[in-house]
Design a protein around this motif. Sequence first.
Motif, PDB file in Angstrom:
ATOM      1  N   TYR A 123       0.812  -1.191   0.105  1.00  0.00           N
ATOM      2  CA  TYR A 123      -0.132   0.042  -0.001  1.00  0.00           C
ATOM      3  C   TYR A 123       0.621   1.315  -0.189  1.00  0.00           C
ATOM      4  O   TYR A 123       0.306   2.402  -0.180  1.00  0.00           O
ATOM      5  CB  TYR A 123      -0.900   0.029   1.315  1.00  0.00           C
ATOM      6  CG  TYR A 123      -1.902  -1.264   1.092  1.00  0.00           C
ATOM      7  CD1 TYR A 123      -2.996  -1.352   0.344  1.00  0.00           C
ATOM      8  CD2 TYR A 123      -1.775  -2.252   1.833  1.00  0.00           C
ATOM      9  CE1 TYR A 123      -3.747  -2.445   0.436  1.00  0.00           C
ATOM     10  CE2 TYR A 123      -2.529  -3.218   2.058  1.00  0.00           C
ATOM     11  CZ  TYR A 123      -3.750  -3.504   1.050  1.00  0.00           C
ATOM     12  OH  TYR A 123      -4.370  -4.514   1.173  1.00  0.00           O
ATOM     13  N   TRP A 195       4.708  10.093  -6.591  1.00  0.00           N
ATOM     14  CA  TRP A 195       3.593  11.021  -6.884  1.00  0.00           C
ATOM     15  C   TRP A 195       3.490  11.568  -8.335  1.00  0.00           C
ATOM     16  O   TRP A 195       2.532  11.433  -8.707  1.00  0.00           O
ATOM     17  CB  TRP A 195       3.786  12.401  -6.137  1.00  0.00           C
ATOM     18  CG  TRP A 195       3.149  13.388  -6.617  1.00  0.00           C
ATOM     19  CD1 TRP A 195       1.393  13.541  -6.494  1.00  0.00           C
ATOM     20  CD2 TRP A 195       3.267  14.772  -7.171  1.00  0.00           C
ATOM     21  NE1 TRP A 195       0.993  14.589  -6.726  1.00  0.00           N
ATOM     22  CE2 TRP A 195       1.934  15.389  -7.419  1.00  0.00           C
ATOM     23  CE3 TRP A 195       4.520  15.226  -7.677  1.00  0.00           C
ATOM     24  CZ2 TRP A 195       1.741  16.720  -7.909  1.00  0.00           C
ATOM     25  CZ3 TRP A 195       4.481  16.644  -8.065  1.00  0.00           C
ATOM     26  CH2 TRP A 195       3.048  17.191  -8.458  1.00  0.00           C
ATOM     27  N   GLU A 198       1.469   8.799 -10.819  1.00  0.00           N
ATOM     28  CA  GLU A 198       0.277   8.525 -10.147  1.00  0.00           C
ATOM     29  C   GLU A 198      -0.618   9.591 -10.062  1.00  0.00           C
ATOM     30  O   GLU A 198      -1.675   9.632 -10.002  1.00  0.00           O
ATOM     31  CB  GLU A 198       0.340   7.794  -8.845  1.00  0.00           C
ATOM     32  CG  GLU A 198       0.970   6.251  -8.995  1.00  0.00           C
ATOM     33  CD  GLU A 198       0.907   5.515  -7.580  1.00  0.00           C
ATOM     34  OE1 GLU A 198       0.230   6.233  -6.710  1.00  0.00           O
ATOM     35  OE2 GLU A 198       1.434   4.361  -7.571  1.00  0.00           O
ATOM     36  N   GLY A 199       0.047  10.878  -9.751  1.00  0.00           N
ATOM     37  CA  GLY A 199      -0.796  11.990  -9.752  1.00  0.00           C
ATOM     38  C   GLY A 199      -1.362  11.873  -8.183  1.00  0.00           C
ATOM     39  O   GLY A 199      -2.577  12.968  -7.992  1.00  0.00           O
ATOM     40  N   HIS A 200      -1.066  11.203  -7.197  1.00  0.00           N
ATOM     41  CA  HIS A 200      -1.700  11.085  -6.225  1.00  0.00           C
ATOM     42  C   HIS A 200      -0.625  11.369  -4.977  1.00  0.00           C
ATOM     43  O   HIS A 200       0.436  10.970  -4.777  1.00  0.00           O
ATOM     44  CB  HIS A 200      -2.094   9.528  -5.804  1.00  0.00           C
ATOM     45  CG  HIS A 200      -2.940   9.646  -4.598  1.00  0.00           C
ATOM     46  ND1 HIS A 200      -3.891  10.274  -3.864  1.00  0.00           N
ATOM     47  CD2 HIS A 200      -2.496   8.874  -3.414  1.00  0.00           C
ATOM     48  CE1 HIS A 200      -4.379  10.095  -2.732  1.00  0.00           C
ATOM     49  NE2 HIS A 200      -3.704   9.073  -2.398  1.00  0.00           N
ATOM     50  N   PHE A 201      -1.040  12.403  -3.859  1.00  0.00           N
ATOM     51  CA  PHE A 201      -0.054  12.481  -3.047  1.00  0.00           C
ATOM     52  C   PHE A 201      -0.752  12.274  -1.645  1.00  0.00           C
ATOM     53  O   PHE A 201      -1.991  12.918  -1.307  1.00  0.00           O
ATOM     54  CB  PHE A 201       0.405  14.081  -2.939  1.00  0.00           C
ATOM     55  CG  PHE A 201       1.347  14.440  -1.631  1.00  0.00           C
ATOM     56  CD1 PHE A 201       2.330  14.052  -1.513  1.00  0.00           C
ATOM     57  CD2 PHE A 201       0.623  15.202  -0.740  1.00  0.00           C
ATOM     58  CE1 PHE A 201       3.295  14.315  -0.707  1.00  0.00           C
ATOM     59  CE2 PHE A 201       1.375  15.654   0.280  1.00  0.00           C
ATOM     60  CZ  PHE A 201       2.777  15.349   0.406  1.00  0.00           C
ATOM     61  N   SER A 202      -0.225  11.451  -0.710  1.00  0.00           N
ATOM     62  CA  SER A 202      -0.826  11.157   0.712  1.00  0.00           C
ATOM     63  C   SER A 202       0.471  11.788   1.543  1.00  0.00           C
ATOM     64  O   SER A 202       1.467  11.548   1.821  1.00  0.00           O
ATOM     65  CB  SER A 202      -0.706   9.668   0.927  1.00  0.00           C
ATOM     66  OG  SER A 202      -1.277   9.544   2.344  1.00  0.00           O
ATOM     67  N   HIS A 205       1.623   8.983   4.145  1.00  0.00           N
ATOM     68  CA  HIS A 205       2.591   8.300   3.518  1.00  0.00           C
ATOM     69  C   HIS A 205       3.706   9.049   3.511  1.00  0.00           C
ATOM     70  O   HIS A 205       4.914   8.415   3.407  1.00  0.00           O
ATOM     71  CB  HIS A 205       2.159   7.606   2.209  1.00  0.00           C
ATOM     72  CG  HIS A 205       0.956   6.739   2.274  1.00  0.00           C
ATOM     73  ND1 HIS A 205       0.426   6.022   0.803  1.00  0.00           N
ATOM     74  CD2 HIS A 205       0.287   6.088   3.327  1.00  0.00           C
ATOM     75  CE1 HIS A 205      -0.550   5.097   1.553  1.00  0.00           C
ATOM     76  NE2 HIS A 205      -0.587   5.389   2.974  1.00  0.00           N
TER      77      HIS A 205
END
Length: 505
Positions: A123, A195, A198-202, A205
């Motif tokens: 994950y 990032w 995928e263009g996704h930032f958490s 994480h």
Amino acid sequence: MASKLERQEPPQANGAVPGDCPASPEPAELLRPEGSGVEVLVLESRANAKGVREEDALLENGSQSNESDDTSTERGAEPAEPLKETSFSIGLQVLFPFLLAGFGTVAAGMVLDVVQHWDVFKYVTEVFILVPALLGLKGNLEMTLASRLSTAANIGQMDTPKELWKMITGNMALIQVQATVVGFLASIAAVVFGWIPEGHFSLEHAVLLCASSVATAFIASLVLGMIMIGVIIGSRRMGINPDNVATPIAASLGDLITLALLSGISWGLYKELESKAYVNPLVCAFFISLLPLWIVVAKRSSATREVLYSGWEPVIIAMAISSVGGLILDRTVSDPNFAGMAVFTPVINGVGGNLVAVQASRISTYLHMSGEPGDSAGTAPRRCPSPCSTFCSPDVNSRSARVLFLLVVPGHLVFLYTISSMQGGHTTLTLIFIVFYMTAALLQVLILLYIADWMVHWMWGRHLDPDNFSIPYLTALGDLIGTGLLALSFHVLWLIGDRDSDVGD
């Protein structure tokens, strides 16, 4: 008459040594008070002239002073040492450390093969990007630490308890500073590389990656640094050259310890995300807050003060290069079809990095025997050597390159058999898989050895010590080239449908 003879004698005596001015009034005034001074001056000049003639016969360098002649004599004798080495002796000396380090990478590969199925790797796949970066960081810091301490031990800078303690504290503080800063930068690179595709930032994480990377780098450097110090001190007291034993032990233990720490710490911090979200930023802040303390301690030692200011460029650039290799690993291993690649990545990267580090160290030592960085005495720096001069010439460095290249196939066969016998990975060792794997390994080492020949000479010509600057770049390039070629091999095997190898099962 006696006065005339005394005034005429100094020009004859001085004339025995080329370059002196016969008309200088200073020697004449010195000789006037006592005539015995003339005889002393004549004998001294004749002795100098005799010494010059002897040096002319031995070194063909009569224009130098006695002090420089002695230095030339010592340096002139040293470069002959490597020339006495045969291919058999080089291979015999390299074989045991090579196998020792190789089995360490095999153990690291087995660990990665197991932990890749853990939730934190599933994950938070950016952890895979940290693997080559932190393993490469470990290698860079420990190899340079071993090189500095071995040199200090060999030249007598660790003989007294006071010198020993000062050298240990300064170097340990230095690698803690480097490990913390580069570990933090590696986590940022992992976040960015994860990032962008995928263009996704958490944020959670990202903090997890930062805490895991900094804690792993700090603890691994502390443990391995203490091991290195113990090995070097013990070797020195037993009369063994620390250069011959420190680096192989660091290579054999470093990958396994670093990967085990990264897996355990990231798994533990991932478990705390649900109930105790404050743990991750607290861990990250704790290790970063210790930086001023380590900087103050490192500044107190003159041996580490210069490295504290000037030793960042190769380590940081090497981390960035290794992170690109980690991105390739992340994108490949995350695909279930190529899960078997995880066990082989530390092996191919570690073997290539160890072999090229040996070659770079040998070339650097050979150059150091002829002078200081920037000197062209003995061996002129080469800007772009030909492949023939790197691998086919009769000199000792070309001979060692051939020996190291020939160790690739038998070494990897032993490591592949070990992995297969331990039932590691998800790939059956078929003939076509071995052919593709060996092709990637041979091409990787071939490229690295050629780059090492060019890079070490290029750095030497730019007044840079290759011992401190070349190895980080070369090991990072080994990670990038090895991971890229291995991923390409797995993709080709999957495309041609090598069902017998069970790639991805």
